[in-house]
Design an enzyme around this catalytic site. Structure first.
Site, short mmCIF file in Angstrom:
data_model
loop_
_atom_site.label_atom_id
_atom_site.label_comp_id
_atom_site.label_asym_id
_atom_site.label_seq_id
_atom_site.Cartn_x
_atom_site.Cartn_y
_atom_site.Cartn_z
N SER A 113 1.32 -1.25 0.07
CA SER A 113 0.08 0.49 0.14
C SER A 113 0.57 1.33 -0.07
O SER A 113 1.53 1.12 -1.21
CB SER A 113 -0.64 -0.05 0.89
OG SER A 113 -2.15 0.79 1.14
N GLU A 208 -1.60 -2.04 -7.92
CA GLU A 208 -2.69 -2.87 -7.35
C GLU A 208 -3.56 -1.67 -6.18
O GLU A 208 -2.55 -0.47 -6.36
CB GLU A 208 -2.31 -3.79 -6.18
CG GLU A 208 -1.60 -3.06 -5.09
CD GLU A 208 -1.98 -3.31 -4.09
OE1 GLU A 208 -3.44 -3.07 -3.52
OE2 GLU A 208 -2.04 -1.76 -3.46
N HIS A 282 -4.68 -5.94 -1.70
CA HIS A 282 -5.59 -5.36 -0.15
C HIS A 282 -5.93 -6.15 0.41
O HIS A 282 -6.89 -6.32 1.74
CB HIS A 282 -6.20 -3.45 -0.04
CG HIS A 282 -5.39 -3.00 -0.03
ND1 HIS A 282 -4.57 -2.10 -0.88
CD2 HIS A 282 -5.52 -2.09 1.07
CE1 HIS A 282 -3.74 -0.75 -0.62
NE2 HIS A 282 -4.32 -0.50 0.11
#
Length: 307
Positions: A113, A208, A282
């Site tokens: 992330s 992502e 995630h």
């Protein structure tokens, strides 16, 4: 791209230092559960006696977060570094990371992330290989395969074939070799126009994201394309793009096939391989990937080979 620095693998009994270069834990239970998972793996886990004092979306001040990361690299009693969570804030501390210190004390650093910007900064600046995988507070909710993959990567077993039978080959072709890079799309887009931007030339780039509506995804992908990134890349691997809450946006949730087609359109000129459905991101299935490793993308065998 610089020559790679591959940190030493871990052994049972080694110490993992937990740091918070971005956000702080939003709840105590995921933090404690993550500690338990690492301890069950056989590692000793250290973290601040006084947990991070920040308020809002940051774990602490920019200076304190950068100093904490520098101390973790400098501390020879610790064998690896695990980030407590992503969120926001890693970009704010990149200038405070002591690259000479990291070069002298290379360690595995784990996270995903917002931690994407740290992984790619250390790769572009030093050639340091890091692990794009669960953060501490997501670890207990990860699938058993994700936990096992993290353990294997921590202990040095990432240099092997990584079969992906469920992958979608949107555009295949001949085998492609490159260096694995990338991670969170929003984080990568935030680097554009900064001193921390890096060339995608010859890179196999993972992308992502989570809870982004279609128009934001399109904006970021288009911005990267206009900046020439997709023309530089050797291949694109699309991970998990968890659906945005349709109640929050009048555009509705993300249509995966729309997203895939948009990436195909943006890479049409180069004709590079594009895969979708990589089990990284995630969601609970977040299989650890060695950012900075040499990788062979084999569309015929639906496998990645890290070396």
């Amino acid at each position: 791209m610089r020559a790679r620095i591959i940190p030493p693998a871990l052994h049972k009994g080694d110490v993992i230092q937990v740091v918070a270069p971005a956000g702080r834990p939003s709840a105590v239970e995921p933090f404690r559960s993550g500690l338990a998972v690492l301890e069950q793996m056989g590692f000793v886990v250290r973290y601040p006696e006084r947990l991070w004092p920040g308020s809002g979306f940051l774990a602490d001040s920019d200076t304190a977060r950068a100093e904490e990361l520098n101390r973790a690299f400098a501390d020879d009693r610790s064998a690896a570094i695990m980030t407590v969570r992503g969120g926001y804030g890693s970009l704010r501390i990149l200038g405070g990371i002591d690259l000479d210190l990291v070069r002298a004390h290379p360690k595995i650093i784990v996270g995903f992330s917002d931690i994407t910007v740290i992984h790619n900064h250390l790769l572009a600046s030093l050639g340091l290989v890091g692990l794009h995988g669960p953060v501490l507070t997501s670890l207990a909710a990860s699938t058993p395969d994700s936990v096992m993959r993290l353990y294997r990567c921590l202990t040095g077993s990432w240099r092997n074939a990584f079969a992906l039978p469920g992958i979608e080959i949107l555009r295949g072709g001949a085998k492609v070799e490159g260096i694995l890079a990338g991670g969170n799309l929003t984080s990568l887009a935030s680097l554009l126009g900064t001193p921390y931007d890096f060339s995608w030339q010859g890179l196999v780039v993972v992308l992502e994201d989570v809870n982004e509506p279609p128009y934001r995804l399109d904006r970021m992908l288009t911005q990267l394309a206009i900046a020439g990134k997709f023309n530089q890349a050797a291949a694109i691997l699309l991970g998990d793009f968890s659906l945005a809450d349709a109640r929050l946006y009048d555009t509705g949730p993300v249509d995966q096939e729309w997203l895939w087609q948009r990436v195909l359109d943006l890479t049409a000129a180069s004709g590079i391989p594009v895969w979708a459905g990589l089990p990284a991101g995630h969601g609970p299935e977040n299989l650890t990937l060695p950012i900075g490793a040499d990788v062979v993308v084999n569309s015929n065998r639906r496998s990645l080979f890290f070396c």
